[in-house]
Design a protein around this motif. Structure first.
Motif, PDB file in Angstrom:
ATOM      1  N   LEU A 160       0.828  -1.207   0.000  1.00 33.89           N
ATOM      2  CA  LEU A 160       0.000   0.000   0.000  1.00 33.89           C
ATOM      3  C   LEU A 160       0.863   1.257   0.000  1.00 33.89           C
ATOM      4  O   LEU A 160       0.611   2.201  -0.773  1.00 33.89           O
ATOM      5  CB  LEU A 160      -0.917  -0.014   1.224  1.00 33.89           C
ATOM      6  N   GLY A 161       1.883   1.288   0.844  1.00 37.03           N
ATOM      7  CA  GLY A 161       2.749   2.464   0.915  1.00 37.03           C
ATOM      8  C   GLY A 161       3.523   2.697  -0.366  1.00 37.03           C
ATOM      9  O   GLY A 161       3.626   3.831  -0.861  1.00 37.03           O
ATOM     10  N   MET A 162       4.085   1.624  -0.932  1.00 37.64           N
ATOM     11  CA  MET A 162       4.843   1.759  -2.175  1.00 37.64           C
ATOM     12  C   MET A 162       3.951   2.230  -3.321  1.00 37.64           C
ATOM     13  O   MET A 162       4.340   3.105  -4.110  1.00 37.64           O
ATOM     14  CB  MET A 162       5.497   0.426  -2.532  1.00 37.64           C
ATOM     15  N   ALA A 163       2.762   1.660  -3.428  1.00 30.91           N
ATOM     16  CA  ALA A 163       1.848   2.069  -4.504  1.00 30.91           C
ATOM     17  C   ALA A 163       1.429   3.522  -4.329  1.00 30.91           C
ATOM     18  O   ALA A 163       1.343   4.285  -5.308  1.00 30.91           O
ATOM     19  CB  ALA A 163       0.620   1.156  -4.512  1.00 30.91           C
ATOM     20  N   GLY A 164       1.169   3.935  -3.093  1.00 26.92           N
ATOM     21  CA  GLY A 164       0.812   5.330  -2.833  1.00 26.92           C
ATOM     22  C   GLY A 164       1.928   6.283  -3.205  1.00 26.92           C
ATOM     23  O   GLY A 164       1.683   7.352  -3.798  1.00 26.92           O
ATOM     24  N   CYS A 165       3.173   5.921  -2.885  1.00 26.60           N
ATOM     25  CA  CYS A 165       4.316   6.762  -3.262  1.00 26.60           C
ATOM     26  C   CYS A 165       4.426   6.891  -4.775  1.00 26.60           C
ATOM     27  O   CYS A 165       4.712   7.976  -5.293  1.00 26.60           O
ATOM     28  CB  CYS A 165       5.604   6.171  -2.689  1.00 26.60           C
ATOM     29  N   ALA A 166       4.209   5.790  -5.475  1.00 24.92           N
ATOM     30  CA  ALA A 166       4.302   5.822  -6.937  1.00 24.92           C
ATOM     31  C   ALA A 166       3.274   6.779  -7.523  1.00 24.92           C
ATOM     32  O   ALA A 166       3.591   7.606  -8.397  1.00 24.92           O
ATOM     33  CB  ALA A 166       4.113   4.419  -7.493  1.00 24.92           C
ATOM     34  N   LEU A 167       2.035   6.691  -7.062  1.00 24.41           N
ATOM     35  CA  LEU A 167       0.981   7.552  -7.595  1.00 24.41           C
ATOM     36  C   LEU A 167       1.272   9.020  -7.282  1.00 24.41           C
ATOM     37  O   LEU A 167       1.087   9.896  -8.143  1.00 24.41           O
ATOM     38  CB  LEU A 167      -0.362   7.139  -7.009  1.00 24.41           C
ATOM     39  N   VAL A 201       0.072  19.936  -3.472  1.00 22.95           N
ATOM     40  CA  VAL A 201      -0.900  18.910  -3.071  1.00 22.95           C
ATOM     41  C   VAL A 201      -0.277  17.526  -3.147  1.00 22.95           C
ATOM     42  O   VAL A 201      -0.352  16.719  -2.208  1.00 22.95           O
ATOM     43  CB  VAL A 201      -2.168  18.990  -3.948  1.00 22.95           C
ATOM     44  N   PHE A 202       0.387  17.232  -4.261  1.00 31.17           N
ATOM     45  CA  PHE A 202       0.973  15.900  -4.423  1.00 31.17           C
ATOM     46  C   PHE A 202       2.187  15.701  -3.509  1.00 31.17           C
ATOM     47  O   PHE A 202       2.460  14.572  -3.062  1.00 31.17           O
ATOM     48  CB  PHE A 202       1.369  15.662  -5.883  1.00 31.17           C
ATOM     49  N   ALA A 203       2.917  16.786  -3.206  1.00 26.57           N
ATOM     50  CA  ALA A 203       4.045  16.667  -2.280  1.00 26.57           C
ATOM     51  C   ALA A 203       3.565  16.311  -0.876  1.00 26.57           C
ATOM     52  O   ALA A 203       4.161  15.480  -0.186  1.00 26.57           O
ATOM     53  CB  ALA A 203       4.838  17.973  -2.256  1.00 26.57           C
ATOM     54  N   VAL A 204       2.468  16.936  -0.441  1.00 23.46           N
ATOM     55  CA  VAL A 204       1.913  16.613   0.877  1.00 23.46           C
ATOM     56  C   VAL A 204       1.351  15.191   0.880  1.00 23.46           C
ATOM     57  O   VAL A 204       1.538  14.430   1.838  1.00 23.46           O
ATOM     58  CB  VAL A 204       0.829  17.636   1.268  1.00 23.46           C
ATOM     59  N   LEU A 205       0.665  14.814  -0.206  1.00 24.03           N
ATOM     60  CA  LEU A 205       0.161  13.437  -0.309  1.00 24.03           C
ATOM     61  C   LEU A 205       1.308  12.430  -0.275  1.00 24.03           C
ATOM     62  O   LEU A 205       1.194  11.360   0.340  1.00 24.03           O
ATOM     63  CB  LEU A 205      -0.648  13.272  -1.598  1.00 24.03           C
ATOM     64  N   LEU A 206       2.409  12.782  -0.935  1.00 18.93           N
ATOM     65  CA  LEU A 206       3.573  11.904  -0.901  1.00 18.93           C
ATOM     66  C   LEU A 206       4.085  11.748   0.524  1.00 18.93           C
ATOM     67  O   LEU A 206       4.422  10.636   0.958  1.00 18.93           O
ATOM     68  CB  LEU A 206       4.670  12.461  -1.809  1.00 18.93           C
ATOM     69  N   GLY A 207       4.133  12.846   1.268  1.00 19.34           N
ATOM     70  CA  GLY A 207       4.561  12.760   2.659  1.00 19.34           C
ATOM     71  C   GLY A 207       3.660  11.865   3.488  1.00 19.34           C
ATOM     72  O   GLY A 207       4.125  11.128   4.370  1.00 19.34           O
TER      73      GLY A 207
END
Length: 427
Positions: A84-91, A107-113
């Motif tokens: 789950l974490g790896m897939a989330g980082c990829a997206l 937005v995507f930088a915060v989501l990545l965090g």
């Protein structure tokens, strides 16, 4: 009086080696974040202050991410949480690469965090599950070595792709995350339904496990935060410090490679009888001392060869500290709360990610590199001096603050022999 040595362990389980390979592949692509501020400045016209704020927002978001990773590791399962974490980082990284505005990048930088640290606690917990207590130091040391080896290749890929287009750095990082997720899902053992079900059935008992009230764990969190602050200075402030000395900032890449080579090549030292026989406080004190000595070398160095020598010294200390620290925290945790304990300890890196660049740039600007490295070395020596105060025993399970309720009992403890390898003799 004779010295008692820990028994030599056998081969590590296949699942551990597969996890190490997967994390090394992931690390091979994990170079994009170093260029996040550059991408914001060059591609979206933001000033340095704005870029720094975005990077700080990412760092703050990693703190709840780490805590969520620990809870999911214990509740959802190790393998599921890593995937789950790896897939989330990829997206999220693909989103950064495709963003056409500064707002979208933020937005995507915060989501990545928020997903960036999900996979760390379950990765560490999976290692703790698979090996015995006497092999944890070796296993965590190999994880550190695998990440260091991947980091060496990451620098070369970053150099090649960065000259083309910075956005491709995030695409490559996303692909490495997806490849890691696929590999882990395909080759690692599935999460055990009986264990997860048992944790849910024991919910009333689990509510009594409160890592944030475990004084021994909080002590390790304090030490870990101090060390993370020191460690991140060597990655975030080293290029600027070299420039202050009249050296090329790009030489930091060479020093990082030297550090990675030292960590990888020195792995057999963790199994040497005299070193393995050290108690956890003694080994950590030695590690902190070596790191402090290396940073004092940076304070005095004005040539690249001197910096290389100092890098070898502090990297040897880093090898000792990280392997022992994670084994020690793992031994503090009850069997069904290893993920949460590792997550709480890992918050130290989130705190340091925010604090390190602020502290390092201020010290460099107002006092120079000698003051920066001397102050970091002093902090390491303070951490080393505090280790004997942590005791010689590891409690099993939480040690709550006095509240009139005793969470101990015969079933909560396990006997510990002094002088054993890893974290078994630390408190």
């Amino acid at each position: 009086m004779s010295v008692r040595y820990p028994p030599r362990g056998g081969r590590l389980p296949r699942s551990v080696w597969l996890l190490l390979v997967a994390r090394m592949i992931n690390r091979l692509g994990a170079f994009s974040l170093s260029f996040l501020t550059v991408l914001i400045s060059t591609s979206h016209g933001a000033d340095e202050a704005t870029a720094g704020l975005v990077a700080a927002a990412f760092g703050i978001a990693t703190i709840p991410s780490r805590l969520a990773g620990g809870r999911l590791a214990d509740r959802l399962g190790r393998r599921r949480t890593i995937v789950l974490g790896m897939a989330g980082c990829a997206l999220a990284q693909l989103g950064i690469a495709a963003a056409d505005s500064l707002t979208a990048v933020v937005v995507f930088a915060v989501l990545l965090g928020l997903v960036f640290e999900l996979y760390e606690p379950p990765s560490q917990a999976m290692i703790a599950d698979a090996v015995g207590a006497t092999e944890r130091v070796r296993a965590f040391g190999l994880l550190n070595a695998a990440l260091a080896a991947g980091g060496m290749g990451a620098g070369l890929l970053a150099t090649a792709l960065g000259r083309w287009d910075l956005r491709w750095l995030f695409v490559a990082d996303a692909l490495s995350c997806l490849l890691c997720a696929i590999l882990i899902h395909a080759v690692l053992p599935a999460d055990r339904p009986d264990r997860i079900g048992r944790q849910r059935d024991d919910a009333p008992e689990q509510t009594a496990i409160r890592p944030w009230r475990d004084r021994a764990l909080l002590a390790q969190l304090a030490f870990g935060t101090g060390y993370a602050l020191v460690s991140l200075q060597t990655t975030m402030s080293l290029p600027l410090a070299l420039a202050h000395r009249g050296l090329q900032p790009a030489d930091a890449g060479l020093l990082f490679t030297v550090s990675a080579l030292t960590i990888v090549s020195a792995q057999p030292a963790l199994r040497q009888r005299h070193l393995a026989a050290l108690s956890a406080p003694a080994a950590l004190a030695l590690g902190y001392g070596l790191v402090g000595a290396g940073l004092l070398g940076y304070a005095a160095a004005h040539t690249l060869p001197a910096c290389v020598l100092a890098t070898v010294v502090w990297s040897a200390g880093d090898l000792l500290v990280l392997a022992r620290a994670y084994a020690r925290v793992t031994d503090l945790a009850p069997p069904d709360a290893i993920g949460r304990y590792l997550a709480v300890y890992g918050v130290s890196w989130g705190i340091a990610t925010v604090a390190a660049p602020l502290a390092g740039t201020q010290i460099l600007q107002h006092a120079g590199p000698t003051a920066l490295w001397t102050s970091m070395a002093a902090l390491c020596l303070l951490l080393a001096a505090c280790q004997p105060l942590t005791g010689a025993r590891v409690p099993a399970g939480p040690r709550p603050f006095p509240s009139g309720v005793d969470g101990g009992g015969p079933s909560a403890g396990r006997s510990v022999l002094p002088g054993s390898c890893g974290a078994e003799d630390a408190g």
